[in-house]
Design a protein around this motif. Structure first.
Motif, PDB file in Angstrom:
ATOM      1  N   TYR A  76       0.859  -1.088   0.063  1.00 45.06           N
ATOM      2  CA  TYR A  76      -0.116  -0.101   0.055  1.00 45.06           C
ATOM      3  C   TYR A  76       0.797   1.130   0.002  1.00 45.06           C
ATOM      4  O   TYR A  76       2.033   1.421   0.641  1.00 45.06           O
ATOM      5  CB  TYR A  76      -0.691   0.067   1.220  1.00 45.06           C
ATOM      6  N   TRP A  77       0.485   2.094  -0.687  1.00 44.14           N
ATOM      7  CA  TRP A  77       1.259   3.503  -0.809  1.00 44.14           C
ATOM      8  C   TRP A  77       0.210   4.637  -0.529  1.00 44.14           C
ATOM      9  O   TRP A  77      -0.925   4.716  -0.867  1.00 44.14           O
ATOM     10  CB  TRP A  77       1.692   3.634  -2.262  1.00 44.14           C
ATOM     11  N   GLY A  78       0.972   5.823   0.069  1.00 42.16           N
ATOM     12  CA  GLY A  78       0.121   7.046  -0.001  1.00 42.16           C
ATOM     13  C   GLY A  78       0.508   7.846  -0.987  1.00 42.16           C
ATOM     14  O   GLY A  78       1.341   7.467  -1.898  1.00 42.16           O
ATOM     15  N   PRO A  79      -0.557   9.001  -1.135  1.00 44.44           N
ATOM     16  CA  PRO A  79      -0.320   9.961  -2.475  1.00 44.44           C
ATOM     17  C   PRO A  79       0.908  10.796  -2.331  1.00 44.44           C
ATOM     18  O   PRO A  79       1.181  11.334  -3.477  1.00 44.44           O
ATOM     19  CB  PRO A  79      -1.504  10.625  -2.397  1.00 44.44           C
ATOM     20  N   GLY A  80       1.582  10.695  -1.095  1.00 43.92           N
ATOM     21  CA  GLY A  80       2.827  11.615  -1.137  1.00 43.92           C
ATOM     22  C   GLY A  80       2.457  13.260  -0.707  1.00 43.92           C
ATOM     23  O   GLY A  80       1.329  13.589  -0.485  1.00 43.92           O
ATOM     24  N   THR A  81       3.489  13.628  -0.034  1.00 45.91           N
ATOM     25  CA  THR A  81       3.551  14.848   0.519  1.00 45.91           C
ATOM     26  C   THR A  81       4.871  15.653   0.111  1.00 45.91           C
ATOM     27  O   THR A  81       5.833  14.933  -0.028  1.00 45.91           O
ATOM     28  CB  THR A  81       3.348  14.935   1.978  1.00 45.91           C
TER      29      THR A  81
END
Length: 124
Positions: free
Chosen positions: A113-118
Protein backbone atom coordinates in the motif's frame (compact mmCIF):
# COMPACT_ATOMS: atom_id res chain seq x y z
CA UNK A 1 -10.46 -0.12 1.81
CA UNK A 2 -6.91 0.67 2.80
CA UNK A 3 -5.65 4.24 2.62
CA UNK A 4 -2.32 5.70 3.66
CA UNK A 5 -1.95 9.44 3.99
CA UNK A 6 1.19 11.45 4.47
CA UNK A 7 1.29 14.88 6.09
CA UNK A 8 3.82 17.38 7.37
CA UNK A 9 5.47 18.40 4.16
CA UNK A 10 6.12 21.99 3.23
CA UNK A 11 8.75 24.61 2.53
CA UNK A 12 11.76 24.77 4.82
CA UNK A 13 15.08 26.57 4.68
CA UNK A 14 18.35 24.67 4.32
CA UNK A 15 19.44 23.36 7.69
CA UNK A 16 15.89 23.20 8.92
CA UNK A 17 13.74 20.30 10.06
CA UNK A 18 10.41 18.74 9.23
CA UNK A 19 8.51 15.81 10.63
CA UNK A 20 6.45 13.79 8.21
CA UNK A 21 3.58 11.67 9.43
CA UNK A 22 1.98 8.62 7.89
CA UNK A 23 -1.39 7.44 9.03
CA UNK A 24 -3.65 4.73 7.72
CA UNK A 25 -7.23 3.63 7.59
CA UNK A 26 -8.19 0.05 7.02
CA UNK A 27 -4.97 -1.41 8.43
CA UNK A 28 -3.05 -1.27 11.69
CA UNK A 29 0.40 0.01 10.91
CA UNK A 30 2.18 -1.83 13.72
CA UNK A 31 1.56 -5.09 11.86
CA UNK A 32 3.26 -3.77 8.73
CA UNK A 33 6.74 -2.75 7.81
CA UNK A 34 6.63 0.90 6.85
CA UNK A 35 8.90 2.53 4.34
CA UNK A 36 9.49 6.10 3.35
CA UNK A 37 10.42 6.85 -0.23
CA UNK A 38 10.94 10.04 -2.16
CA UNK A 39 10.91 11.13 -5.77
CA UNK A 40 12.37 14.32 -7.12
CA UNK A 41 11.40 15.69 -10.53
CA UNK A 42 13.06 13.76 -13.30
CA UNK A 43 14.50 11.18 -10.93
CA UNK A 44 13.59 7.65 -9.95
CA UNK A 45 11.85 6.90 -6.69
CA UNK A 46 14.44 6.51 -3.94
CA UNK A 47 14.13 4.54 -0.74
CA UNK A 48 14.77 6.70 2.32
CA UNK A 49 14.08 4.60 5.38
CA UNK A 50 12.06 1.72 6.69
CA UNK A 51 11.04 0.19 9.99
CA UNK A 52 10.39 -3.52 10.23
CA UNK A 53 7.24 -5.06 11.65
CA UNK A 54 8.87 -7.88 13.61
CA UNK A 55 11.33 -6.03 15.84
CA UNK A 56 11.08 -2.38 14.77
CA UNK A 57 14.58 -2.48 13.38
CA UNK A 58 15.32 0.49 11.16
CA UNK A 59 17.31 1.14 8.04
CA UNK A 60 18.36 4.35 6.33
CA UNK A 61 19.62 5.18 2.91
CA UNK A 62 23.14 6.56 2.76
CA UNK A 63 21.94 9.99 1.70
CA UNK A 64 19.87 10.47 4.88
CA UNK A 65 21.76 8.43 7.45
CA UNK A 66 22.43 10.46 10.59
CA UNK A 67 19.89 13.12 9.63
CA UNK A 68 16.56 11.29 9.40
CA UNK A 69 14.84 9.15 12.01
CA UNK A 70 11.88 6.83 11.51
CA UNK A 71 9.62 5.90 14.41
CA UNK A 72 6.21 4.49 15.26
CA UNK A 73 3.43 5.55 17.58
CA UNK A 74 1.29 2.44 17.73
CA UNK A 75 -1.32 4.06 19.95
CA UNK A 76 -1.98 6.64 17.24
CA UNK A 77 -1.50 4.25 14.30
CA UNK A 78 1.16 6.61 12.99
CA UNK A 79 4.67 6.39 11.62
CA UNK A 80 6.92 9.42 11.55
CA UNK A 81 9.96 10.53 9.63
CA UNK A 82 11.91 13.19 11.47
CA UNK A 83 14.11 15.03 9.00
CA UNK A 84 16.90 17.27 10.25
CA UNK A 85 19.69 19.24 8.58
CA UNK A 86 17.70 19.39 5.38
CA UNK A 87 19.42 20.39 2.15
CA UNK A 88 18.02 21.34 -1.26
CA UNK A 89 18.88 17.80 -2.39
CA UNK A 90 16.16 16.53 -0.06
CA UNK A 91 13.50 18.31 -2.11
CA UNK A 92 11.06 15.71 -3.37
CA UNK A 93 7.63 14.22 -2.96
CA UNK A 94 7.78 11.86 0.00
CA UNK A 95 5.69 8.71 0.13
CA UNK A 96 4.98 6.27 2.90
CA UNK A 97 4.26 2.66 2.08
CA UNK A 98 3.18 -0.40 4.04
CA UNK A 99 4.41 -3.93 3.46
CA UNK A 100 3.04 -7.14 4.88
CA UNK A 101 6.53 -8.61 4.49
CA UNK A 102 8.26 -7.98 7.84
CA UNK A 103 11.57 -6.82 6.36
CA UNK A 104 10.95 -5.49 2.86
CA UNK A 105 13.98 -3.24 3.02
CA UNK A 106 13.46 -0.54 0.41
CA UNK A 107 12.36 -2.71 -2.47
CA UNK A 108 9.39 -0.85 -3.88
CA UNK A 109 7.55 -3.80 -5.38
CA UNK A 110 7.41 -5.57 -2.02
CA UNK A 111 5.20 -2.84 -0.57
CA UNK A 112 1.47 -3.43 -0.68
CA UNK A 113 0.00 0.00 0.00
CA UNK A 114 1.15 3.51 -0.85
CA UNK A 115 0.10 6.98 0.12
CA UNK A 116 -0.32 9.79 -2.42
CA UNK A 117 2.75 11.67 -1.19
CA UNK A 118 3.56 15.00 0.41
CA UNK A 119 5.81 17.66 -1.08
CA UNK A 120 8.95 18.70 0.75
CA UNK A 121 10.80 21.71 -0.61
CA UNK A 122 14.09 22.86 0.87
CA UNK A 123 14.98 26.30 -0.35
CA UNK A 124 16.13 29.68 0.90
Amino acid sequence: QVQLVESGGGLVQPGGSLRLSCTASGITLRYYAIGWFRQAPGKEREGVSYISSNDDSTYYGDSVKGRFTISRDNAKNMVYLQMNSLTPEDTAVYFCAAAYHPTPKLVTNVYDYWGPGTQVTVSS
